[in-house]
Design a protein around this motif. Structure first.
Motif, short mmCIF file in Angstrom:
data_model
loop_
_atom_site.label_atom_id
_atom_site.label_comp_id
_atom_site.label_asym_id
_atom_site.label_seq_id
_atom_site.Cartn_x
_atom_site.Cartn_y
_atom_site.Cartn_z
N LEU A 89 6.57 17.68 -4.81
CA LEU A 89 6.81 18.89 -5.61
C LEU A 89 6.21 18.67 -6.99
O LEU A 89 6.60 17.74 -7.70
N ARG A 90 5.28 19.54 -7.39
CA ARG A 90 4.60 19.42 -8.67
C ARG A 90 4.76 20.70 -9.48
O ARG A 90 5.15 21.74 -8.96
N SER A 91 4.41 20.58 -10.76
CA SER A 91 4.38 21.74 -11.65
C SER A 91 3.63 21.38 -12.92
O SER A 91 3.64 20.21 -13.36
N MET A 92 2.97 22.38 -13.49
CA MET A 92 2.30 22.17 -14.77
C MET A 92 3.28 22.23 -15.94
O MET A 92 2.91 21.93 -17.07
N TYR A 93 4.51 22.64 -15.66
CA TYR A 93 5.51 22.82 -16.72
C TYR A 93 6.57 21.74 -16.60
O TYR A 93 7.26 21.62 -15.58
N GLU A 94 6.72 20.96 -17.65
CA GLU A 94 7.60 19.79 -17.63
C GLU A 94 9.04 20.16 -17.38
O GLU A 94 9.79 19.43 -16.71
N ASN A 95 9.49 21.32 -17.91
CA ASN A 95 10.90 21.66 -17.80
C ASN A 95 11.32 21.99 -16.36
O ASN A 95 12.51 22.00 -16.06
N LEU A 96 10.37 22.27 -15.47
CA LEU A 96 10.72 22.52 -14.08
C LEU A 96 10.96 21.23 -13.30
O LEU A 96 11.64 21.25 -12.26
N ILE A 97 10.43 20.12 -13.79
CA ILE A 97 10.57 18.84 -13.10
C ILE A 97 11.63 17.96 -13.74
O ILE A 97 12.24 17.11 -13.07
N THR A 98 11.89 18.13 -15.04
CA THR A 98 12.80 17.24 -15.76
C THR A 98 14.19 17.14 -15.13
O THR A 98 14.74 16.03 -15.02
N PRO A 99 14.84 18.24 -14.70
CA PRO A 99 16.21 18.09 -14.16
C PRO A 99 16.28 17.36 -12.82
O PRO A 99 17.38 16.99 -12.39
N LEU A 100 15.15 17.14 -12.16
CA LEU A 100 15.15 16.55 -10.83
C LEU A 100 15.09 15.04 -10.94
O LEU A 100 14.08 14.47 -11.35
N THR A 101 16.18 14.40 -10.58
CA THR A 101 16.29 12.94 -10.63
C THR A 101 16.54 12.41 -9.22
O THR A 101 16.94 13.16 -8.32
N PRO A 102 16.31 11.13 -8.97
CA PRO A 102 16.55 10.57 -7.64
C PRO A 102 17.98 10.84 -7.16
O PRO A 102 18.95 10.67 -7.89
N GLY A 103 18.09 11.30 -5.93
CA GLY A 103 19.38 11.65 -5.35
C GLY A 103 19.73 13.12 -5.49
O GLY A 103 20.72 13.57 -4.89
N THR A 104 18.96 13.89 -6.25
CA THR A 104 19.23 15.32 -6.42
C THR A 104 18.71 16.09 -5.21
O THR A 104 17.59 15.85 -4.74
N HIS A 105 19.53 17.01 -4.71
CA HIS A 105 19.11 17.86 -3.60
C HIS A 105 18.30 19.03 -4.16
O HIS A 105 18.67 19.64 -5.17
N VAL A 106 17.20 19.37 -3.48
CA VAL A 106 16.26 20.37 -3.97
C VAL A 106 15.93 21.35 -2.84
O VAL A 106 15.76 20.94 -1.68
N LEU A 107 15.84 22.62 -3.21
CA LEU A 107 15.32 23.67 -2.33
C LEU A 107 14.18 24.34 -3.09
O LEU A 107 14.42 25.00 -4.10
N ALA A 108 12.95 24.15 -2.61
CA ALA A 108 11.76 24.64 -3.31
C ALA A 108 11.09 25.70 -2.45
O ALA A 108 10.79 25.47 -1.26
N LEU A 109 10.82 26.86 -3.05
CA LEU A 109 10.28 28.02 -2.34
C LEU A 109 8.91 28.36 -2.89
O LEU A 109 8.72 28.44 -4.11
N GLY A 110 7.94 28.60 -2.00
CA GLY A 110 6.61 28.98 -2.46
C GLY A 110 5.57 28.78 -1.37
O GLY A 110 5.89 28.68 -0.18
N ASP A 111 4.32 28.73 -1.81
CA ASP A 111 3.20 28.57 -0.89
C ASP A 111 2.87 27.07 -0.75
O ASP A 111 2.09 26.52 -1.52
N TRP A 112 3.48 26.43 0.23
CA TRP A 112 3.23 25.01 0.47
C TRP A 112 1.87 24.84 1.14
O TRP A 112 1.50 25.57 2.04
N SER A 113 1.13 23.83 0.67
CA SER A 113 -0.20 23.56 1.21
C SER A 113 -0.33 22.06 1.48
O SER A 113 0.52 21.26 1.09
N VAL A 114 -1.42 21.70 2.17
CA VAL A 114 -1.66 20.31 2.54
C VAL A 114 -2.88 19.81 1.77
O VAL A 114 -3.95 20.43 1.78
N LEU A 115 -2.71 18.68 1.08
CA LEU A 115 -3.80 18.01 0.37
C LEU A 115 -4.21 16.80 1.20
O LEU A 115 -3.42 15.87 1.40
N THR A 116 -5.43 16.81 1.68
CA THR A 116 -5.92 15.74 2.55
C THR A 116 -6.88 14.80 1.83
O THR A 116 -7.35 13.83 2.44
#
Length: 263
Positions: A89-116
């Motif tokens: 899970l990535r983002s160009m905005y730091e505040n969207l990633i900051t609250p996510l720490t190891p052990g946190t449960h996440v539900l992320a919605l959007g256009d998931w793609s595959v980077l090969t």
């Protein structure tokens, strides 16, 4: 809340915006590896999901890329018949990633793609809005999940700063080309900006259906009641005499005759 019991999961349906209804299993993937692998294979196929999908997982690690941006890993070395992959899970905005720490449960919605292109393929999502991410933890006392919440919204200043920081390719000097050739395509930016499309496709409310007008027949006034018939007044008719007229006695006739002679 139901431990992803397959019998209960089959009872849930999802209707994405401007899309027919789909089963829950075709909308939300994870947290088990088989479900994540199904999404990975689906996005690599010729018919990937045409609507935003959700991935449910737990933060395994928080890492930093070569550009100094942090990202989270929701699953690592997920096996498939096409090899192993990571869920990122990535983002160009730091505040969207900051609250996510190891052990946190996440539900992320959007256009998931595959980077090969990386050493190990990645099933990844670039989050552009705070409503694309929900996170929660397990209560230390009861063990039950806490109330899900979203990160802080992205401000207009953050979006402007992120746009200015995007790497731009150096444009070559224009060269006259024959009419049969077309100009070269511009290289894609490293971080796609899908903000407008995500907000319209994910967060847009369903259309408001205007009910058809109801035909009301015209109301006619109630006719006045018919007047009661007027009965004619009663006329007194004397009773007819019954039998022959009375006969005067003979002596009265002679008396009248005597008076007549006297006159």
């Amino acid at each position: 809340m139901h431990g992803f019991d397959p019998k209960i999961v089959k009872k849930f349906q999802v209707r994405p915006h401007s899309h027919p209804q789909v089963p829950w299993g075709e909308f939300c993937y994870g947290p088990d590896e088989d479900s994540l692998a199904a999404l990975y294979v689906r996005q690599l196929s010729a018919a990937p999901a045409s609507y935003p999908v959700a991935v449910h997982g737990t933060v395994q690690a928080v890492r930093t890329d070569n550009g100094g941006r942090r990202y989270v890993t929701l699953a690592t070395d997920v096996p498939t018949h096409q090899g192993r992959f990571h869920v990122v899970l990535r983002s160009m905005y730091e505040n969207l990633i900051t609250p996510l720490t190891p052990g946190t449960h996440v539900l992320a919605l959007g256009d998931w793609s595959v980077l090969t292109r990386s050493h190990i393929p990645q099933l990844r999502l670039f989050a552009d809005a705070h409503l694309q991410i929900a996170y929660w933890n397990d209560d230390e006392v009861t063990g039950r999940p806490t109330t899900p919440t979203c990160p802080l919204p992205v401000t207009a200043r953050q979006r402007a700063a992120a746009t200015n920081q995007k790497p731009t390719a150096k444009q070559p000097a224009p060269v006259p080309l024959p009419a049969a050739l077309s100009p070269p395509k511009q290289p894609a930016t490293a971080y796609p900006d899908n903000t407008d499309r995500v907000i319209k496709a994910v967060l847009a409310p369903p259309p408001i259906l205007t009910p058809a007008p109801i035909y009301v027949p015209p109301q006619h006034p109630t006719p006045p009641p018919a007047p009661a018939p007027i009965e004619p007044a009663e006329v007194f008719i004397p009773p007819k005499p019954v039998g022959p007229p009375p006969v005067l006695p003979p002596w009265r006739k002679g008396l009248f005759r005597w008076f007549g002679k006297r006159r």
